[in-house]
Design a protein around this motif. Structure first.
Motif, mmCIF file in Angstrom:
data_model
loop_
_atom_site.group_PDB
_atom_site.id
_atom_site.type_symbol
_atom_site.label_atom_id
_atom_site.label_comp_id
_atom_site.label_asym_id
_atom_site.label_seq_id
_atom_site.Cartn_x
_atom_site.Cartn_y
_atom_site.Cartn_z
ATOM 1 N N HIS A 60 43.897 47.350 39.743
ATOM 2 C CA HIS A 60 44.643 46.715 40.824
ATOM 3 C C HIS A 60 45.737 47.627 41.366
ATOM 4 O O HIS A 60 46.388 48.347 40.613
ATOM 5 C CB HIS A 60 45.316 45.420 40.339
ATOM 6 C CG HIS A 60 44.408 44.473 39.650
ATOM 7 N ND1 HIS A 60 43.546 43.635 40.329
ATOM 8 C CD2 HIS A 60 44.220 44.218 38.323
ATOM 9 C CE1 HIS A 60 42.869 42.900 39.459
ATOM 10 N NE2 HIS A 60 43.263 43.240 38.236
ATOM 11 N N CYS A 61 45.953 47.558 42.674
ATOM 12 C CA CYS A 61 47.136 48.129 43.322
ATOM 13 C C CYS A 61 47.682 47.079 44.277
ATOM 14 O O CYS A 61 46.957 46.589 45.148
ATOM 15 C CB CYS A 61 46.800 49.418 44.073
ATOM 16 S SG CYS A 61 48.178 50.059 45.073
ATOM 17 N N THR A 212 48.067 48.374 37.951
ATOM 18 C CA THR A 212 47.838 47.885 36.593
ATOM 19 C C THR A 212 46.370 47.498 36.449
ATOM 20 O O THR A 212 45.688 47.233 37.439
ATOM 21 C CB THR A 212 48.738 46.665 36.283
ATOM 22 O OG1 THR A 212 48.557 46.259 34.925
ATOM 23 C CG2 THR A 212 48.410 45.487 37.197
ATOM 24 N N ALA A 218 48.922 41.695 37.639
ATOM 25 C CA ALA A 218 48.611 41.936 39.051
ATOM 26 C C ALA A 218 48.773 40.660 39.862
ATOM 27 O O ALA A 218 49.325 40.677 40.974
ATOM 28 C CB ALA A 218 47.195 42.480 39.189
ATOM 29 N N ASN A 222 51.438 40.173 42.895
ATOM 30 C CA ASN A 222 50.947 39.812 44.220
ATOM 31 C C ASN A 222 51.655 38.576 44.751
ATOM 32 O O ASN A 222 51.951 38.477 45.948
ATOM 33 C CB ASN A 222 49.439 39.582 44.169
ATOM 34 C CG ASN A 222 48.807 39.626 45.538
ATOM 35 O OD1 ASN A 222 49.011 40.565 46.305
ATOM 36 N ND2 ASN A 222 48.040 38.593 45.868
#
Length: 379
Positions: A60-61, A212, A218, A222
């Motif tokens: 994830h970003c 992560t 994540a 978010n």
């Protein structure tokens, strides 16, 4: 006037050259965003975040507005998901204050650890001495493009009985750096990046990211970057804020990401040239685990005189960073502690640091002039 008065100055950095080298694809990408009428939370941000997560080697970003927001949101996510009993955060005091700013914004108390002189990176033994039942998390800053040995730190923390203490990597100065074949950002529990224009991968404004492979972290990040929403207008988490990477910055970063490796190689080549030119009493800060050359940092016994010498030759310099976090006047009355043994290396280094030009767009003539300026010191 001296013999160098007529030569062009060498800047510490020159961001215009990034645009000049890639003006056509950058302009095309920006114009496409403007024409789309969709400037936030769109396809370009989603695409860049997916590409960057794949590049780092994580699942994830989460794109955010800047690197300091990335730290704060990641800290909040760790506190809400991992629920540590303590409220201490272990970090270094020589990295510009950013981890301290984010820590104080979420109610964490900084515990400062010392550094290794040669690399100016966190000393693992100092971190281990600072660990306690009050430790909520450990921040490792990959400073100046160098790499902290996160794998060894994790192993030693586990052996000392601190398996539950998460490690956050601050990768703001180390985009693309590797340790044992894995890129920074994939080594700890969670990591943050700044895409400030001067970074190895820089936007044309502010932008940041949190990476992560932990799904729950994540998800928390978010939500926290968008008011704490679970659904539109439904706030499910406290501590949320408005922090988003915009579509224009994401589009520019997507253009530059494929060239990051080449740009990093150029930075490392420049460092190698400087290393060959170093005079007596001056050393180049280098990590034993490699570097992507974010900054060229010298340790000089007579820093101020060396700086004057380079200035006479029209060579730009700076100091990263002139004040330790623990000595910042604005935080003088706020809670903080130092690891057992104090910060002798950090304090000894602060008056010896000097930054000299190191950026991919430097010309051969500029690199040679800086090298000649170094080798001519005190001759």
């Amino acid at each position: 006037m001296n013999q160098f008065s007529a030569v062009s100055p060498i800047p510490l950095n020159d961001l215009k050259r990034i645009y000049q080298d890639s003006s056509e694809p950058i302009t095309e990408a920006v114009n496409a965003v403007l024409a789309s009428g969709w400037w936030l939370n769109g396809d370009r941000a989603a695409r860049f975040c997916a590409d960057f997560a794949r590049y780092v080697g994580v699942e994830h970003c989460v794109g955010v507005a800047n690197g300091t927001d990335a730290l704060e949101i990641a800290f909040r996510a760790l506190l809400s998901v991992r629920k540590p009993k303590g409220r201490d955060i272990i970090t270094v005091a020589n990295a510009g204050g950013y981890s301290t700013i984010a820590a104080r914004s979420v109610g964490l108390t900084p515990v400062y650890v010392d550094i290794e002189e040669a690399s100016q990176l966190a000393d693992i033994d100092s971190i281990l001495r600072a660990l306690s039942d009050e430790t909520a998390l450990v921040v490792v800053t990959h400073l100046y493009g160098g790499v902290v040995d996160v794998s060894t730190l994790r192993e030693k923390m586990d052996q000392a009985g601190h398996q539950s203490v998460p490690i956050l990597e601050d990768c703001a100065q180390a985009h693309g750096a590797e340790l044992h074949g894995k890129r920074v950002g994939s080594l700890g529990d969670i990591a943050t990046f700044s895409f400030y224009p001067t970074k190895n991968l820089g936007a044309f404004g502010d932008a940041g990211g949190i990476v992560t492979s932990d799904d729950e972290l994540a998800q928390a990040c978010n939500a926290l970057r968008q008011y704490g929403w679970s659904d539109k207008y439904t706030i499910a988490r406290p501590g949320g804020r408005n922090s988003r990477i915009d579509e224009i910055q994401a589009a520019i970063l997507s253009v530059l990401l494929p060239h990051l490796g080449q740009a990093n190689d150029r930075r490392v080549q420049i460092l190698a040239r400087y290393a060959e030119a170093l005079p007596e009493g001056v050393r180049l800060v280098q990590s034993s685990h490699g570097s992507v050359g974010h900054l060229a940092i010298l340790l000089a016994d007579d820093r101020d005189e060396l700086r004057r010498h380079l200035s006479e030759r029209r060579i730009g310099t700076d100091i990263h960073y002139p004040i330790l976090d623990c000595d910042q006047p604005g935080w003088a009355d706020m809670p903080k502690r130092e690891a057992a043994g104090g910060l002798p290396v950090s304090r000894r280094s602060i008056g010896r640091l000097l930054t000299i030009p190191c950026f991919p767009g430097m010309t051969e003539q500029e690199i040679e002039r800086v090298s000649e300026g170094l080798s001519a010191w005190r001759r």
